[in-house]
Design an enzyme around this catalytic site. Sequence first.
Site, mmCIF file in Angstrom:
data_model
loop_
_atom_site.group_PDB
_atom_site.id
_atom_site.type_symbol
_atom_site.label_atom_id
_atom_site.label_comp_id
_atom_site.label_asym_id
_atom_site.label_seq_id
_atom_site.Cartn_x
_atom_site.Cartn_y
_atom_site.Cartn_z
ATOM 1 N N LYS A 181 15.498 73.888 -54.276
ATOM 2 C CA LYS A 181 17.173 73.744 -54.129
ATOM 3 C C LYS A 181 17.407 74.263 -55.728
ATOM 4 C CE LYS A 181 21.237 72.154 -55.920
ATOM 5 N NZ LYS A 181 21.784 73.282 -56.899
ATOM 6 N N SER A 235 20.093 69.171 -66.783
ATOM 7 C CA SER A 235 19.924 68.225 -67.877
ATOM 8 C C SER A 235 19.537 66.882 -68.042
ATOM 9 C CB SER A 235 21.717 68.331 -67.678
ATOM 10 O OG SER A 235 21.836 67.707 -66.665
ATOM 11 N N GLY A 239 19.166 64.774 -64.919
ATOM 12 C CA GLY A 239 17.937 63.720 -64.540
ATOM 13 C C GLY A 239 17.419 62.850 -64.275
ATOM 14 N N GLU A 256 11.694 67.971 -66.935
ATOM 15 C CA GLU A 256 11.932 68.818 -68.089
ATOM 16 C C GLU A 256 13.624 69.488 -68.369
ATOM 17 O OE1 GLU A 256 9.371 70.694 -68.949
ATOM 18 O OE2 GLU A 256 7.947 70.482 -68.038
ATOM 19 N N CYS A 290 16.725 75.835 -72.819
ATOM 20 C CA CYS A 290 15.955 74.603 -73.129
ATOM 21 C C CYS A 290 14.972 74.809 -74.712
ATOM 22 C CB CYS A 290 15.142 73.819 -71.866
ATOM 23 S SG CYS A 290 13.646 74.907 -71.727
ATOM 24 N N GLU A 386 22.719 68.686 -77.646
ATOM 25 C CA GLU A 386 22.431 70.221 -77.042
ATOM 26 C C GLU A 386 23.556 70.816 -76.644
ATOM 27 O OE1 GLU A 386 20.330 70.464 -73.187
ATOM 28 O OE2 GLU A 386 18.975 72.113 -73.996
HETATM 29 P P1 NAD Z 1 22.257 70.263 -64.567
HETATM 30 O O1 NAD Z 1 21.304 69.104 -64.967
HETATM 31 O O2 NAD Z 1 23.874 70.489 -64.598
HETATM 32 O O3 NAD Z 1 21.506 71.314 -63.265
HETATM 33 C C1 NAD Z 1 20.603 71.381 -62.598
HETATM 34 C C2 NAD Z 1 19.613 71.394 -61.083
HETATM 35 O O4 NAD Z 1 20.849 69.953 -60.653
HETATM 36 C C3 NAD Z 1 21.313 72.338 -60.262
HETATM 37 O O5 NAD Z 1 19.774 73.256 -59.714
HETATM 38 C C4 NAD Z 1 22.070 71.301 -60.207
HETATM 39 O O6 NAD Z 1 22.657 71.925 -59.244
HETATM 40 C C5 NAD Z 1 21.293 70.207 -60.085
HETATM 41 N N1 NAD Z 1 22.067 69.347 -59.345
HETATM 42 C C6 NAD Z 1 23.240 69.051 -60.304
HETATM 43 N N2 NAD Z 1 23.590 67.057 -59.999
HETATM 44 C C7 NAD Z 1 21.989 67.274 -58.868
HETATM 45 C C8 NAD Z 1 22.401 65.728 -58.546
HETATM 46 N N3 NAD Z 1 23.414 64.970 -59.301
HETATM 47 N N4 NAD Z 1 20.643 65.653 -57.949
HETATM 48 C C9 NAD Z 1 20.247 66.705 -57.987
HETATM 49 N N5 NAD Z 1 20.240 67.942 -58.367
HETATM 50 C C10 NAD Z 1 21.536 68.115 -58.827
HETATM 51 O O7 NAD Z 1 21.419 71.541 -65.775
HETATM 52 P P2 NAD Z 1 22.353 72.817 -66.244
HETATM 53 O O8 NAD Z 1 23.302 73.111 -66.607
HETATM 54 O O9 NAD Z 1 22.500 73.622 -64.741
HETATM 55 O O10 NAD Z 1 21.119 73.422 -66.857
HETATM 56 C C11 NAD Z 1 20.469 73.342 -67.951
HETATM 57 C C12 NAD Z 1 19.724 72.221 -68.892
HETATM 58 O O11 NAD Z 1 19.158 72.356 -68.156
HETATM 59 C C13 NAD Z 1 20.344 71.707 -70.422
HETATM 60 O O12 NAD Z 1 20.225 70.719 -70.083
HETATM 61 C C14 NAD Z 1 18.862 72.442 -70.309
HETATM 62 O O13 NAD Z 1 18.066 71.963 -71.338
HETATM 63 C C15 NAD Z 1 17.927 72.394 -69.220
HETATM 64 N N6 NAD Z 1 16.987 73.125 -68.752
HETATM 65 C C16 NAD Z 1 15.405 72.286 -68.981
HETATM 66 C C17 NAD Z 1 14.684 73.381 -69.135
HETATM 67 C C18 NAD Z 1 13.051 72.951 -69.536
HETATM 68 O O14 NAD Z 1 12.071 73.414 -69.123
HETATM 69 N N7 NAD Z 1 13.063 71.307 -70.184
HETATM 70 C C19 NAD Z 1 14.931 74.671 -68.920
HETATM 71 C C20 NAD Z 1 16.004 74.778 -68.380
HETATM 72 C C21 NAD Z 1 17.130 74.273 -67.932
#
Ligand code: NAD
Length: 484
Positions: A181, A235, A239, A256, A290, A386
């Site tokens: 997804k 995020s 997570g 992650e 990240c 962050e």
């Molecule tokens: P997000 O958590 O909003 O979304 C990430 C993914 O989760 C998207 O595909 C989104 O559609 C999905 N999602 C959203 N709500 C969900 C739910 N209720 N159930 C299941 N899936 C859901 O994060 P973002 O804003 O897209 O990305 C930014 C964040 O990702 C930052 O906090 C960043 O640090 C983190 N990040 C971490 C790493 C790592 O490897 N540690 C790498 C890249 C990004």
Amino acid sequence: MSTDLPLWFDPSKCLIGGHWVAPAGGGTLPLYDPSTGARIGEIARGTADDIDAAVQAAETARHGPWARLSAAERGRILLRLGQLVTERVDDLARIEALDVGKPLKQARADAVALARYCEFYGGAADKLMGDTIPYLDGYTVYTLREPHGVTGHIVPWNYPMQIIGRSVGAALATGNTCVLKPAEDACLTALAFADMAKAAGLPDGVLNVVPGLGAEAGAALTSHPGIHHISFTGSVGTGVMVQQAAAQNVVPVTLELGGKSPQIVFDDADLEAALPFLVNAGVQNCGQTCSASSRILVHRSIHDQLLERMSARYAALRVGPAMDDLDVGPLISAKQQEIVSGYLNQGADLEIAGRAQLGDMPAGGYYVPPTLFSGVTADHALAQSEIFGPVQVVIPFDDEDQAVQIANGTDYGLVASVWTQNGARQMRLARRVRAGQIFINNYGAGGGVELPFGGMGKSGHGREKGFEALYGFTTLKTVAAFHG
Ligand code: NAD
């Protein structure tokens, strides 16, 4: 769909069971170019029904020809896939630059990394081995590393290609089937990759892609009883929800999450070598990384000198549309622009030590000025949260203990670096600083396909990248044979 996008597939469809299908609900989501804010097309709005179909396809596929392939044959498919990705690096880079807003050279680096993940995991597939265990007289005991089964992959928008490469690559190498997804703001390269995987010979249903909203398709995937492992990158807040949903089905999760990664600069550091890393690690991908280094901790004796030199670098940063291929592009969305602007406002009481000029940007693009703040205390919101934008803070320290205390003084623990010529100090800090990766006199080390990566604290748990990821995508079975 914009003619600027070199697409050879229809992004308003999902790839399920080897077929391009319209989402069951018939819905689409708008696709915007972050560099201009212009609407450039539509993507599929997959929902729970599509996730269910994808999980069923993956479940069927895991009992099909895929289950009978040797590890070496799985590896060969990944190697072929890596080759196909390499041949289309320029197309993939262009698609990603338009979809995500990252400068073309960064998008290209992501595509090259995707190919490299396919190579790495293709080569590793037949090298994962179990153990034989000395046991009681008359027994032979050994362990088998088996795939979990159907793995769910939820990917954010900031580095789609790299994150797909590391998680799907390792899952396929170990014989799992996948439901991916991608993020609603960036799903094009996920679809492109899955289409290439089909062309590389991956059996139908082994990799399924359902674009859609997190609350719809994402939540349906994480709570689906047919999923056996979830790899989530995103995020902290999401997570936590993912882990809660997975707990209902007692399914293992790799998280992650975010970071607030420090670079610690001692008074004996080679500043000339450090400077590009100090700034780039904060502004690369417009800070939406990240492992972005958003905190620079510097020994007080060189604070002013370092600030001056970082400021000069900020002033020289060129910001602009992704296709102009400058140093920094726009943020991903209007929402992200609003969030980052909010943080910049929270820094109103701080000194701006460096700032890039925005110049003549396309009016609708999601730009913010890369900004370096000084005079920041370690507990300030900008030093704790962050931000996920091109914002760095500089915090002075007086001695090693204080540096460690500040470095470890956030909820996160993803990456850190230590800049010093003192070998003993390098070793001490590598142990004392809480982070999943520690770099000494560098930062990021070339992307690090081979290097295990993951968080401590609220940066998450589990490891991806490197050989280590293969353990996470398998489950261990112990066989004890009595033969007398
Ligand atoms: P997000 O958590 O909003 O979304 C990430 C993914 O989760 C998207 O595909 C989104 O559609 C999905 N999602 C959203 N709500 C969900 C739910 N209720 N159930 C299941 N899936 C859901 O994060 P973002 O804003 O897209 O990305 C930014 C964040 O990702 C930052 O906090 C960043 O640090 C983190 N990040 C971490 C790493 C790592 O490897 N540690 C790498 C890249 C990004």
